[in-house]
Design a protein around this motif. Structure first.
Motif, PDB file in Angstrom:
ATOM      1  N   ARG A  60     -89.448 -62.523 -33.131  1.00  0.00           N
ATOM      2  CA  ARG A  60     -88.557 -62.482 -34.293  1.00  0.00           C
ATOM      3  C   ARG A  60     -89.382 -62.315 -35.569  1.00  0.00           C
ATOM      4  NH1 ARG A  60     -83.223 -63.868 -35.152  1.00  0.00           N
ATOM      5  NH2 ARG A  60     -82.676 -64.593 -37.238  1.00  0.00           N
ATOM      6  N   GLN A  61     -89.300 -61.154 -36.191  1.00  0.00           N
ATOM      7  CA  GLN A  61     -90.045 -60.838 -37.394  1.00  0.00           C
ATOM      8  C   GLN A  61     -89.081 -60.454 -38.516  1.00  0.00           C
ATOM      9  OE1 GLN A  61     -93.414 -61.139 -37.506  1.00  0.00           O
ATOM     10  NE2 GLN A  61     -93.476 -61.742 -35.345  1.00  0.00           N
ATOM     11  N   ASP A  62     -89.299 -61.054 -39.698  1.00  0.00           N
ATOM     12  CA  ASP A  62     -88.462 -60.766 -40.874  1.00  0.00           C
ATOM     13  C   ASP A  62     -86.979 -61.007 -40.595  1.00  0.00           C
ATOM     14  OD1 ASP A  62     -90.759 -59.973 -42.267  1.00  0.00           O
ATOM     15  OD2 ASP A  62     -90.599 -57.920 -41.479  1.00  0.00           O
ATOM     16  N   GLY A  63     -86.697 -62.051 -39.800  1.00  0.00           N
ATOM     17  CA  GLY A  63     -85.315 -62.423 -39.541  1.00  0.00           C
ATOM     18  C   GLY A  63     -84.606 -61.585 -38.503  1.00  0.00           C
ATOM     19  N   ALA A  64     -85.303 -60.667 -37.846  1.00  0.00           N
ATOM     20  CA  ALA A  64     -84.668 -59.799 -36.844  1.00  0.00           C
ATOM     21  C   ALA A  64     -85.494 -59.806 -35.566  1.00  0.00           C
ATOM     22  CB  ALA A  64     -84.533 -58.378 -37.368  1.00  0.00           C
ATOM     23  N   TRP A  65     -84.813 -59.625 -34.440  1.00  0.00           N
ATOM     24  CA  TRP A  65     -85.493 -59.598 -33.152  1.00  0.00           C
ATOM     25  C   TRP A  65     -86.155 -58.237 -32.938  1.00  0.00           C
ATOM     26  CZ3 TRP A  65     -86.185 -63.960 -30.530  1.00  0.00           C
ATOM     27  CH2 TRP A  65     -85.317 -65.038 -30.781  1.00  0.00           C
ATOM     28  N   GLN A  66     -87.404 -58.243 -32.548  1.00  0.00           N
ATOM     29  CA  GLN A  66     -88.180 -57.018 -32.357  1.00  0.00           C
ATOM     30  C   GLN A  66     -88.323 -56.711 -30.866  1.00  0.00           C
ATOM     31  OE1 GLN A  66     -89.088 -55.301 -35.102  1.00  0.00           O
ATOM     32  NE2 GLN A  66     -88.199 -56.927 -36.360  1.00  0.00           N
ATOM     33  N   PHE A  67     -87.195 -56.315 -30.237  1.00  0.00           N
ATOM     34  CA  PHE A  67     -87.246 -56.054 -28.796  1.00  0.00           C
ATOM     35  C   PHE A  67     -87.916 -54.717 -28.478  1.00  0.00           C
ATOM     36  CE2 PHE A  67     -83.555 -58.979 -29.060  1.00  0.00           C
ATOM     37  CZ  PHE A  67     -84.055 -59.972 -28.234  1.00  0.00           C
ATOM     38  N   GLY A  68     -88.112 -53.886 -29.514  1.00  0.00           N
ATOM     39  CA  GLY A  68     -88.808 -52.625 -29.269  1.00  0.00           C
ATOM     40  C   GLY A  68     -90.248 -52.832 -28.841  1.00  0.00           C
ATOM     41  N   ALA A  69     -90.788 -54.023 -29.164  1.00  0.00           N
ATOM     42  CA  ALA A  69     -92.169 -54.318 -28.763  1.00  0.00           C
ATOM     43  C   ALA A  69     -92.319 -54.361 -27.249  1.00  0.00           C
ATOM     44  CB  ALA A  69     -92.612 -55.649 -29.369  1.00  0.00           C
ATOM     45  N   LEU A  70     -91.234 -54.653 -26.536  1.00  0.00           N
ATOM     46  CA  LEU A  70     -91.305 -54.700 -25.073  1.00  0.00           C
ATOM     47  C   LEU A  70     -91.745 -53.353 -24.507  1.00  0.00           C
ATOM     48  CD1 LEU A  70     -88.051 -56.732 -24.299  1.00  0.00           C
ATOM     49  CD2 LEU A  70     -90.384 -57.455 -23.786  1.00  0.00           C
ATOM     50  N   GLY A  71     -91.072 -52.280 -24.939  1.00  0.00           N
ATOM     51  CA  GLY A  71     -91.410 -50.954 -24.435  1.00  0.00           C
ATOM     52  C   GLY A  71     -92.801 -50.518 -24.851  1.00  0.00           C
ATOM     53  N   GLU A  72     -93.180 -50.816 -26.079  1.00  0.00           N
ATOM     54  CA  GLU A  72     -94.499 -50.413 -26.571  1.00  0.00           C
ATOM     55  C   GLU A  72     -95.621 -51.090 -25.788  1.00  0.00           C
ATOM     56  OE1 GLU A  72     -94.738 -51.175 -30.694  1.00  0.00           O
ATOM     57  OE2 GLU A  72     -92.973 -49.976 -31.222  1.00  0.00           O
ATOM     58  N   VAL A  73     -95.480 -52.372 -25.564  1.00  0.00           N
ATOM     59  CA  VAL A  73     -96.529 -53.109 -24.862  1.00  0.00           C
ATOM     60  C   VAL A  73     -96.604 -52.702 -23.402  1.00  0.00           C
ATOM     61  CG1 VAL A  73     -97.301 -55.400 -24.133  1.00  0.00           C
ATOM     62  CG2 VAL A  73     -96.423 -55.064 -26.444  1.00  0.00           C
ATOM     63  N   LEU A  74     -95.454 -52.640 -22.728  1.00  0.00           N
ATOM     64  CA  LEU A  74     -95.446 -52.318 -21.304  1.00  0.00           C
ATOM     65  C   LEU A  74     -95.834 -50.873 -21.038  1.00  0.00           C
ATOM     66  CD1 LEU A  74     -92.256 -54.255 -20.149  1.00  0.00           C
ATOM     67  CD2 LEU A  74     -94.645 -54.960 -20.006  1.00  0.00           C
ATOM     68  N   GLY A  75     -95.664 -50.011 -22.039  1.00  0.00           N
ATOM     69  CA  GLY A  75     -96.056 -48.608 -21.881  1.00  0.00           C
ATOM     70  C   GLY A  75     -97.523 -48.351 -22.142  1.00  0.00           C
ATOM     71  N   ASP A  76     -98.254 -49.345 -22.583  1.00  0.00           N
ATOM     72  CA  ASP A  76     -99.679 -49.193 -22.877  1.00  0.00           C
ATOM     73  C   ASP A  76    -100.471 -49.158 -21.568  1.00  0.00           C
ATOM     74  OD1 ASP A  76    -102.331 -49.435 -23.616  1.00  0.00           O
ATOM     75  OD2 ASP A  76    -101.924 -50.846 -25.239  1.00  0.00           O
ATOM     76  N   PRO A  77    -101.232 -48.067 -21.299  1.00  0.00           N
ATOM     77  CA  PRO A  77    -101.998 -47.985 -20.041  1.00  0.00           C
ATOM     78  C   PRO A  77    -102.998 -49.137 -19.867  1.00  0.00           C
ATOM     79  CG  PRO A  77    -101.979 -45.871 -21.177  1.00  0.00           C
ATOM     80  CD  PRO A  77    -101.395 -46.869 -22.119  1.00  0.00           C
ATOM     81  N   ASP A  78    -103.580 -49.594 -20.962  1.00  0.00           N
ATOM     82  CA  ASP A  78    -104.537 -50.700 -20.861  1.00  0.00           C
ATOM     83  C   ASP A  78    -103.856 -51.978 -20.375  1.00  0.00           C
ATOM     84  OD1 ASP A  78    -106.580 -49.075 -21.741  1.00  0.00           O
ATOM     85  OD2 ASP A  78    -106.305 -49.621 -23.852  1.00  0.00           O
TER      86      ASP A  78
END
Length: 546
Positions: free
Chosen positions: A25-43
């Protein structure tokens, strides 16, 4: 079941939810887009794959190496057995950073083997796997051996009389009875290796990273809470799926077993097969456990002026750069914290195991899985969660000494439950029914019927809870006060500072931790449980049958 539910709700679910929520939760809103970004990282994908692979390999290797020892300690009598049983438990109480350091000193460049024979074993993966076997050996020996020691040997002997070979009788009679205990041990080993931190951080380097190490790096070094929160959720989901599969497989194998007093099943070593097996176990303990422990002792005694107690004497004075008190004070702190944590773990875990024995249904199975989650959730997350969530009335505990035992008890409760549950479920339910018919309340029936029969398992559980409390590091490092450090925290602080004096003091503290563990476990070994016959007779007598 009320006490365990409230305990885990307040001191586990609430802190973990608080830290994950703050990360997503950043700036009062849920940042669920981070799920796709992190899981899509090859590392990150490589981190996930290595975490799973090394946990499976470590679990399988630990079972193969430790199962013969479980039999030897459960069924054979030999000189020095109590001391050896305590020694094999010592690795489990050591902080994981110390285990990593011991194997680095043993197998790495400039290590003992390299110095003595020019033999350089720099294969990182093998070093990690062997360190995990070293650390988790006692889990299999004590969890499986605790039940194996109480299985009636006459059942296997009857199969032998009917023509079955020794191996076939063991496979058809004993192994199915041991199934729940083996599954419980495998689960605990897998969870510990799946969340491995100190061992992989020291031995793995940048090329081999587990989820736990990556969560710590994202949190402490990069201050990237969203990524750390996503990785925590991934770890949480993976552990939840594993626990669900474990619960399903164990339910299919659990049956009432014929239990006897552990002393009844013990026999002196006889025959070539048993002598060879005992020799194999002693050789394994010598190479796998005593050699790394010997490296720690040798490093602790290798003072600048020659071998002696120089590093131990240095522990008596405070170093203003690392400690507000003499490092030796950490010994008394750890013993006090571990004693309180063990009592909490036995209370919560004992009540939970008793409730799980008597109840069935989806809620009970779900709670059974919940009890294991502290072993599979990042200790970094739990430690930060304690600081963030337990900071305002009525749960403002950040300045209270009880916070450390509570964090340690969270790790101890799963061992209490997993050690006691197979034995409790093996108790003949007709004994409880007879007590109930004679007017005993559920609490009295448990106290007079179950407790005498499972006292050995309770002592094993107490030993595990005390050991993990002494060695707990991941969460304690964030909440232990500078003027009241625990032994693992003190060792980690010393290892984190440059200089031979700090390294030698760390090895000296680790040696003291080993001695404390051995003495504590030997004292537990001297407490003998009631025999099955005596316990049952006394239970029925107290409930009015005689």
């Amino acid at each position: 079941m009320t006490v365990p539910v409230v305990f885990f709700g307040i001191f586990f679910a609430y802190p973990v939810a608080a830290i994950v929520g703050r990360g997503l939760r950043q700036d009062g809103a849920w940042q669920f887009g981070a799920l796709g970004e992190v899981l899509g990282d090859p590392d990150i994908g490589q981190v996930l794959w290595f975490t799973l692979w090394q946990a499976l390999a470590s679990t399988g290797l630990t079972l193969v190496v430790a199962m013969p020892a479980a039999y030897v300690f459960a069924r054979l009598e030999f000189p020095g057995k109590s001391l050896l049983r305590a020694v094999v438990t010592v690795p489990f109480v050591l902080p994981t950073v110390v285990v990593g350091t011991a194997f680095l000193a043993l197998l790495g460049r400039g290590g003992l083997l390299d110095d003595l024979w020019g033999l350089r074993l720099d294969t990182t993966v093998w070093a990690i796997l062997l360190a995990h076997v070293f650390f988790n050996y006692a889990v299999v020996v004590r969890t499986v051996g605790g039940l194996w020691a109480q299985l009636d040997p006459r059942q296997e002997e009857a199969a032998r009389m009917l023509g079955a070979s020794r191996f076939r009788a063991w496979r058809a009679v004993t192994l199915p009875a041991l199934g729940p205990a083996v599954a419980a041990a495998a689960l605990m080993v897998f969870l510990f290796t799946f969340t491995s931190f100190g061992v992989v951080q020291i031995l793995g380097g940048p090329g081999f990273t587990t989820l736990e190490v990556e969560i710590y790096r994202q949190t402490a070094h990069l201050l990237d809470l969203p990524t750390a929160a996503v990785l925590t959720l991934v770890q949480f989901a993976a552990v939840g799926a594993i626990l669900a599969v474990h619960a399903w497989t164990v339910r299919r194998r659990e049956t009432a077993l014929s239990l006897v007093d552990a002393a009844y099943a013990v026999r002196r070593v006889r025959g070539t097969g048993q002598r060879l097996l005992l020799g194999f176990v002693l050789a394994t303990v010598g190479v796998l456990i005593l050699l790394p422990l010997g490296v720690l002792v040798e490093r602790a005694l290798d003072a600048p002026g020659g071998y002696g107690l120089g590093y131990f004497r240095a522990l008596m004075s405070a170093d203003g750069g690392a400690f507000l008190v003499p490092p030796i004070d950490a010994v008394a702190n750890s013993l006090q914290y571990a004693a309180v944590a063990t009592l909490i773990a036995l209370l919560v875990g004992g009540l939970a195991a008793a409730a799980l024995t008597r109840r069935a249904g989806r809620f009970t199975r779900g709670f059974d899985a919940l009890l294991m989650l502290p072993l599979g959730v990042s200790a970094v997350t739990v430690g930060f969660g304690f600081l963030i969530a337990l900071d305002r009335p009525p749960l403002d505990l950040r300045a209270s000494w009880i916070l450390v035992p509570l964090a340690q008890a969270l790790v101890g409760v799963p061992f209490v439950v997993r050690t006691m549950l197979p034995v409790l479920r093996a108790v003949d339910s007709r004994l409880r029914e007879a007590a109930a018919v004679l007017g005993a309340s559920p609490w009295r029936a448990w106290r007079e019927v179950d407790l005498p029969l499972v006292r050995r398992a309770l002592l094993v559980a107490a030993g595990f809870a005390f050991a993990v409390s002494l060695g707990e590091f991941g969460a304690t490092v964030f909440i232990a006060r500078p003027d009241n450090p625990t032994l693992p925290v003190a060792v980690a602080r010393l290892l984190g500072r440059a200089g031979d004096l700090n390294y030698g003091q760390a090895m000296a503290l680790s040696t003291i931790l080993m001695i404390v563990c051995v003495v504590s476990l030997l004292l537990l070994e001297r407490v003998r449980p009631l025999s099955r016959g005596a316990g049952t007779a006394r239970a029925l007598d107290r409930t009015g049958a005689f």
